[in-house]
Scaffold this motif. Structure first.
Motif, PDB file in Angstrom:
ATOM      1  N   ILE A   1      -4.339   0.430   3.848  1.00 58.06           N
ATOM      2  CA  ILE A   1      -4.916   0.826   5.131  1.00 58.06           C
ATOM      3  C   ILE A   1      -4.104   0.159   6.233  1.00 58.06           C
ATOM      4  O   ILE A   1      -3.978  -1.071   6.259  1.00 58.06           O
ATOM      5  CB  ILE A   1      -6.392   0.397   5.247  1.00 58.06           C
ATOM      6  CG1 ILE A   1      -7.209   1.007   4.114  1.00 58.06           C
ATOM      7  CG2 ILE A   1      -6.967   0.794   6.608  1.00 58.06           C
ATOM      8  CD1 ILE A   1      -8.619   0.471   4.039  1.00 58.06           C
ATOM      9  N   LYS A   2      -3.563   0.983   7.133  1.00 56.14           N
ATOM     10  CA  LYS A   2      -2.811   0.438   8.265  1.00 56.14           C
ATOM     11  C   LYS A   2      -3.743   0.289   9.460  1.00 56.14           C
ATOM     12  O   LYS A   2      -4.395   1.243   9.878  1.00 56.14           O
ATOM     13  CB  LYS A   2      -1.654   1.367   8.637  1.00 56.14           C
ATOM     14  CG  LYS A   2      -0.814   0.852   9.808  1.00 56.14           C
ATOM     15  CD  LYS A   2       0.172   1.899  10.310  1.00 56.14           C
ATOM     16  CE  LYS A   2      -0.525   2.996  11.080  1.00 56.14           C
ATOM     17  NZ  LYS A   2       0.414   3.939  11.739  1.00 56.14           N
ATOM     18  N   ALA A   3      -3.807  -0.942   9.993  1.00 53.68           N
ATOM     19  CA  ALA A   3      -4.564  -1.209  11.220  1.00 53.68           C
ATOM     20  C   ALA A   3      -3.564  -1.549  12.319  1.00 53.68           C
ATOM     21  O   ALA A   3      -2.736  -2.454  12.156  1.00 53.68           O
ATOM     22  CB  ALA A   3      -5.541  -2.358  11.010  1.00 53.68           C
TER      23      ALA A   3
ATOM     24  N   TYR B   1      -2.834  -8.672   2.500  1.00 48.25           N
ATOM     25  CA  TYR B   1      -2.389  -7.982   3.706  1.00 48.25           C
ATOM     26  C   TYR B   1      -1.025  -8.512   4.125  1.00 48.25           C
ATOM     27  O   TYR B   1      -0.622  -9.618   3.777  1.00 48.25           O
ATOM     28  CB  TYR B   1      -3.390  -8.154   4.852  1.00 48.25           C
ATOM     29  CG  TYR B   1      -3.607  -9.584   5.283  1.00 48.25           C
ATOM     30  CD1 TYR B   1      -2.798 -10.171   6.271  1.00 48.25           C
ATOM     31  CD2 TYR B   1      -4.611 -10.355   4.714  1.00 48.25           C
ATOM     32  CE1 TYR B   1      -2.997 -11.483   6.668  1.00 48.25           C
ATOM     33  CE2 TYR B   1      -4.811 -11.673   5.101  1.00 48.25           C
ATOM     34  CZ  TYR B   1      -4.009 -12.232   6.078  1.00 48.25           C
ATOM     35  OH  TYR B   1      -4.200 -13.541   6.465  1.00 48.25           O
ATOM     36  N   ILE B   2      -0.302  -7.681   4.876  1.00 47.89           N
ATOM     37  CA  ILE B   2       0.991  -8.061   5.440  1.00 47.89           C
ATOM     38  C   ILE B   2       0.968  -7.753   6.927  1.00 47.89           C
ATOM     39  O   ILE B   2       0.570  -6.670   7.347  1.00 47.89           O
ATOM     40  CB  ILE B   2       2.154  -7.293   4.776  1.00 47.89           C
ATOM     41  CG1 ILE B   2       2.280  -7.650   3.297  1.00 47.89           C
ATOM     42  CG2 ILE B   2       3.464  -7.589   5.482  1.00 47.89           C
ATOM     43  CD1 ILE B   2       3.384  -6.882   2.582  1.00 47.89           C
ATOM     44  N   LYS B   3       1.409  -8.727   7.729  1.00 47.53           N
ATOM     45  CA  LYS B   3       1.572  -8.518   9.168  1.00 47.53           C
ATOM     46  C   LYS B   3       3.019  -8.126   9.456  1.00 47.53           C
ATOM     47  O   LYS B   3       3.939  -8.565   8.753  1.00 47.53           O
ATOM     48  CB  LYS B   3       1.248  -9.804   9.936  1.00 47.53           C
ATOM     49  CG  LYS B   3      -0.158 -10.329   9.757  1.00 47.53           C
ATOM     50  CD  LYS B   3      -0.318 -11.628  10.556  1.00 47.53           C
ATOM     51  CE  LYS B   3      -1.696 -12.229  10.384  1.00 47.53           C
ATOM     52  NZ  LYS B   3      -1.819 -13.487  11.186  1.00 47.53           N
TER      53      LYS B   3
ATOM     54  N   ALA C   1       3.359 -11.566   1.595  1.00 51.22           N
ATOM     55  CA  ALA C   1       4.558 -10.793   1.949  1.00 51.22           C
ATOM     56  C   ALA C   1       5.691 -11.049   0.965  1.00 51.22           C
ATOM     57  O   ALA C   1       6.408 -10.124   0.562  1.00 51.22           O
ATOM     58  CB  ALA C   1       4.997 -11.121   3.371  1.00 51.22           C
ATOM     59  N   LYS C   2       5.841 -12.323   0.552  1.00 52.23           N
ATOM     60  CA  LYS C   2       6.953 -12.661  -0.346  1.00 52.23           C
ATOM     61  C   LYS C   2       6.720 -12.165  -1.773  1.00 52.23           C
ATOM     62  O   LYS C   2       7.636 -12.204  -2.601  1.00 52.23           O
ATOM     63  CB  LYS C   2       7.150 -14.176  -0.363  1.00 52.23           C
ATOM     64  CG  LYS C   2       5.956 -14.974  -0.844  1.00 52.23           C
ATOM     65  CD  LYS C   2       6.243 -16.466  -0.804  1.00 52.23           C
ATOM     66  CE  LYS C   2       5.068 -17.313  -1.255  1.00 52.23           C
ATOM     67  NZ  LYS C   2       3.891 -17.157  -0.372  1.00 52.23           N
TER      68      LYS C   2
ATOM     69  N   VAL D   1      -0.795  -4.206  10.819  1.00 54.08           N
ATOM     70  CA  VAL D   1      -1.109  -4.926   9.581  1.00 54.08           C
ATOM     71  C   VAL D   1      -1.449  -3.900   8.506  1.00 54.08           C
ATOM     72  O   VAL D   1      -2.151  -2.917   8.774  1.00 54.08           O
ATOM     73  CB  VAL D   1      -2.299  -5.894   9.774  1.00 54.08           C
ATOM     74  CG1 VAL D   1      -2.677  -6.558   8.444  1.00 54.08           C
ATOM     75  CG2 VAL D   1      -1.973  -6.953  10.823  1.00 54.08           C
ATOM     76  N   ILE D   2      -0.925  -4.104   7.305  1.00 55.31           N
ATOM     77  CA  ILE D   2      -1.304  -3.278   6.157  1.00 55.31           C
ATOM     78  C   ILE D   2      -2.198  -4.107   5.239  1.00 55.31           C
ATOM     79  O   ILE D   2      -1.832  -5.224   4.841  1.00 55.31           O
ATOM     80  CB  ILE D   2      -0.087  -2.789   5.353  1.00 55.31           C
ATOM     81  CG1 ILE D   2       0.848  -1.953   6.222  1.00 55.31           C
ATOM     82  CG2 ILE D   2      -0.540  -1.950   4.159  1.00 55.31           C
ATOM     83  CD1 ILE D   2       2.090  -1.473   5.485  1.00 55.31           C
ATOM     84  N   PHE D   3      -3.371  -3.555   4.904  1.00 53.52           N
ATOM     85  CA  PHE D   3      -4.276  -4.172   3.941  1.00 53.52           C
ATOM     86  C   PHE D   3      -4.154  -3.412   2.621  1.00 53.52           C
ATOM     87  O   PHE D   3      -4.100  -2.178   2.607  1.00 53.52           O
ATOM     88  CB  PHE D   3      -5.719  -4.118   4.443  1.00 53.52           C
ATOM     89  CG  PHE D   3      -5.958  -4.934   5.684  1.00 53.52           C
ATOM     90  CD1 PHE D   3      -6.370  -6.254   5.594  1.00 53.52           C
ATOM     91  CD2 PHE D   3      -5.761  -4.379   6.939  1.00 53.52           C
ATOM     92  CE1 PHE D   3      -6.582  -7.011   6.739  1.00 53.52           C
ATOM     93  CE2 PHE D   3      -5.969  -5.121   8.091  1.00 53.52           C
ATOM     94  CZ  PHE D   3      -6.383  -6.444   7.984  1.00 53.52           C
TER      95      PHE D   3
END
Length: 642
Positions: free
Chosen positions: A329-331, A359-361, A399-400, A421-423
């Motif tokens: 989900i992209k927020a 999640y990734i910012k 992320a890593k 942000v992607i969850f």
């Protein structure tokens, strides 16, 4: 002059100044100003301010009377001074100077306050529901309910539907919930059932040739309570039509819903035709078969992107290799939110049974940003456009754990921009869809993405005809056993014996959803006996059992049944949405509590031995033990109170 009133408490205006009037109602508020006593008297229609001097013979009586006592008063209507006008009341420009008064009914000390809107203990509210119903907000809700039901009846009648009443005492049938059973006195050992819905009867009315039926129908299901479902009983706008397709049913009900929601609310409602979303698409995009379309967030599938790129996230690898899926989900524009925002989301996810929430910012690379700005300035005197080459930097705890190639594939597919942000949700398909849907709803709420001033309707169509019962390891009906399978008899016969094909079958079944609340299920019905026998046979019901349990339907279908279909939007849920109430009990006059108890009337209750003998019923040892424990508990509470 009338014994109790010449006017209601919401009727007097400047036009009645100088008239002698008589009012009756409940003492709503009192204000003692020494020489003067002001009383607000209330009835169903409104509130009127009364005033009397301390030298009047009934002054002490009214000064002493408790709130919510019922009084009858007589007096002269006078105008208020400009500084005392109350613009919030329809009677705010006048008051009544009393010349006579009497108490019709003295109230005991109140268990709850009526003249203030505040949170109260629910059990006290339900035990004294008649008092609770005097409170302004709840009183308005019940009146609103009455008005909505009147409008529904009028609109259905205008469209050629006839209202019929169907039986309350009927036979038990597999509708999907537990029945309320009623023992028969004259047929020992046999039971009636209260109808979960008038399903069979309304279909029989179509077979009888009535063409268009509706009813504000009471339904009874032994289900647990929740915010949008009252235990025990509920009401629905039940309807059925002959010689119709799915499109005809939609075209008949959509204007009714649009008009009612528009008439009784200032919110903007979806105009017909309502959007139609196949069940599979709804589960993929929204993680729910009752999506709230006010929420703009969409669930995406990144399973193939994850498989096609280097995989370094070991936990996700194990799930994907075992047949799981990866949802995302992209927020937008929330990467700069405080750390506490994301920590609370993770805590919530864990409380929902997940292990966490990955999640990734995405942030701008500083060097690339400087270069892009330099080129933008350099192009100010040039006709050449500058193509942005800003690089996004993925940050965050996980992320890593993803490869750069997968992150880039996700960015491309989801259209990620700086500060997004992607969850991620990774699990087996059904569980991943369900939890991703919860994440979508949580984000929509937390980020204030949901517009509170609209009603967004949609149809969910093409429901699975069958589903797999994991506990009993067998095929069973998914939605409604009386629905027409898409493809008819040929499709059933072609899929018979093949679980995968049976689960892939779709039906002419549909739900109508508003703001994430399911208002109704419906279907084009299975009106052909041979299809009915085949479908029930697949679910383990032999023809003899179908004949026994649905004999009336089968006999009717064998004697000429028209193609027909319908649905039944829930009245309680419609009123709840229109009244903007979070709990369905706020729009029902006498609801049960969450334990399915009527605290006002004391139901369910024990009955006498004589009644049990008449019904040929003997209580089980477990029931007798529980009743004895309850009696001892009540005796102990009584002793403590004494």
């Amino acid at each position: 002059m009338h014994a109790y009133r010449t006017h209601t408490c919401g009727e007097l205006t400047q036009a009645t100044i100088g008239q002698t009037v008589k009012l009756s109602g409940w003492v709503h508020r009192k204000r003692d100003h020494g020489q003067l006593l002001f009383i607000d008297v209330r009835d169903h229609y409104g509130i009127t301010q009364l005033v009397l001097e301390n030298d009047q013979p009934f002054f002490e009586m009214l000064n002493r009377v408790r709130l919510e006592s019922v009084i009858t008063v007589e007096g002269k209507v006078i105008g208020r001074t400009a500084e005392t006008v109350n613009p919030e009341l329809s009677t705010g420009e006048i008051e009544v100077r009393l010349t006579a008064a009497q108490v019709e009914s003295e109230a005991d000390p109140l268990p709850l306050q009526v003249n203030a809107e505040r949170d109260l203990n629910e059990n006290i509210r339900l035990r004294y529901r008649f008092l609770d119903l005097r409170r302004e907000s709840l009183h308005k809700n019940i009146i609103l309910r009455s008005q909505i039901i009147t409008a529904l009846r009028r609109k259905m009648t205008e469209r050629g539907f006839n209202e019929f009443q169907t039986p309350i005492l009927t036979a038990s049938s597999p509708e999907g919930a537990r029945d309320y059973l009623v023992p028969s006195r004259v047929h020992p050992g046999k039971f009636y059932a209260l109808p979960q819905a008038p399903q069979q009867f309304k279909q029989l009315l179509m077979v009888a040739g009535f063409d268009r039926y509706f009813q504000i129908a009471p339904c009874f299901r032994d289900e647990d309570a929740r915010a949008d479902r009252s235990p025990g009983e509920f009401y629905q706008l039940d309807m059925e039509m002959s010689f119709v397709t799915q499109d005809d049913v939609f075209a008949a009900i959509e204007p009714v819903l649009y008009e009612v929601f528009s008439e009784f609310s200032t919110k903007e409602a979806t105009k017909p035709p309502f959007v139609r979303i196949p069940y599979d698409e709804a589960m993929e995009k929204y993680g729910s078969d009752k999506p709230d379309l006010r929420n703009p967030l969409i669930i995406s599938d990144l399973t193939e992107e994850y498989k096609e790129n280097p995989r370094v996230f070991k936990v996700f690898n194990q799930i994907i290799d075992s047949g799981g899926v990866l949802k995302a989900i992209k927020a937008e524009n929330i990467a700069q939110n405080p750390r506490s925002f994301f920590d609370k989301l993770e805590e919530w996810a864990i409380s929902e049974g997940a292990k966490g929430l990955a999640y990734i910012k995405f942030e701008l690379g500083i060097d690339e940003l400087k270069e892009d700005i330099r080129k933008a300035f350099a192009s100010l005197n040039s006709n050449d456009s500058v193509e942005s080459r800003i690089e996004l930097i993925a940050t965050g705890k996980v992320a890593k754990l993803f490869s750069e190639e997968f992150i880039q594939a996700a960015v491309n597919k989801l259209g990620v921009k700086a500060n997004d942000v992607i969850f991620f949700v990774c699990d087996q398909k059904e569980d991943a869809q369900s939890f991703a849907g919860k994440v979508r709803n949580k984000l929509g709420d937390q980020l204030n993405l949901i517009d509170p001033n609209v009603f967004k309707f949609c149809w969910i169509v093409d429901f699975p005809y069958f589903e797999w019962n994991k506990d009993e390891r067998k095929i069973e009906f998914s939605h409604n056993p009386f629905s027409m399978p898409q493809g008819g008899l040929e499709a059933l016969q072609a899929a018979k014996g093949n679980t995968e094909k049976l689960l892939a079958m779709r039906a002419y079944q549909y739900d109508i959803v508003c703001n994430g609340v399911e208002l109704s299920s419906g279907a084009i019905r299975n009106h052909r006996p041979e299809i009915m026998y085949e479908a029930f046979g697949i679910c383990g019901y032999p023809p003899s059992e179908v004949d026994e349990r649905f004999g009336g339907m089968i006999r009717a279908f064998k004697l000429g049944a028209p193609p027909h279909g319908g649905l039944a939007p829930g009245v309680d849920r419609m009123v709840m949405l229109i009244a903007d109430e979070p709990n369905i009990r706020e729009v029902i006059a006498f609801p049960m509590n969450q334990q399915a108890q009527d605290l006002l009337m004391g139901a369910p209750a024990t009955v006498t031995e004589k009644q049990l003998r008449e019904l040929n019923i003997q209580l089980s040892p477990k029931a007798l033990k529980m009743l004895e424990e309850e009696r001892q508990k009540q005796d102990g509470q009584a002793d403590e109170a004494a």
